[in-house]
Design a protein around this motif. Sequence first.
Motif: not given
Length: 238
Positions: A69-86
């Motif tokens: 999940f993190f790998v997919v989301l990082i391109d859109y949300t970056g290294l941010h806590e929202i990347t963990v929360m989604i």
Amino acid sequence: MNGFFDIPSDLQHSYIGLIGLHVREALLPVLAGLLLSLPIAQVCVRFRWLYPPVLWATTVLYAIPSLAFFVVLIDYTGLHEITVMIPLIVYSLVVLVPAIVDGVRSVPQETLAAASAMGFGPVRRYATVQLPIAAPAIIAGLRVAAVSSISLVSVGMLIGNQGALGNLLQDANLYHRPRLAVLSVVTSAVLAVLVDALLVLARRLLTPWMPGGTGGRRPVEADTRPASAALSLEDTSR
């Protein structure tokens, strides 16, 4: 670093700050998951054929590893806590949707008929009759989702120190300080126990007619429905 609760400066937070960050990253997704689950569950109750595919979809999403999940989301949300929360929001759905559906379906048909006879529309009946009766099942789901979320937040240490208390595990290995790992694990466990206890207390406050509620034990008939529903049935029998 002399004290047991001293935290390495690279984490940019104090011990209390990490606790606050962990609570935010763990519980906000559960709250968001609950808000999403309520309408989804109501649609599944209304259209029974829709429930199996929804349950299948949430189960498949739950099976996706958080790192993927993190790998997919990082391109859109970056290294941010929202990347963990989604991902945590998505994971909560697999617990909360079935809990709400089962709780709402457990409402006696005569109670629904009484509410309809009193002029309750679908939305009002759902909010004031079905959800209160389903509260024990919903809170049981919340307990599982919250404890699971508190545990999974630590995985965020893999993406730019976004794991809150989990970041201590990484620093324990980096600085060869085992006490940081102990501090992370013990604090996370204590948080899980406290949140679970608060949800149990909330259940007792919201459902005083249930065994163990604040109103004490009542006859079995009263344990299965709230006072408002019981009054509705009484009114229609006159």
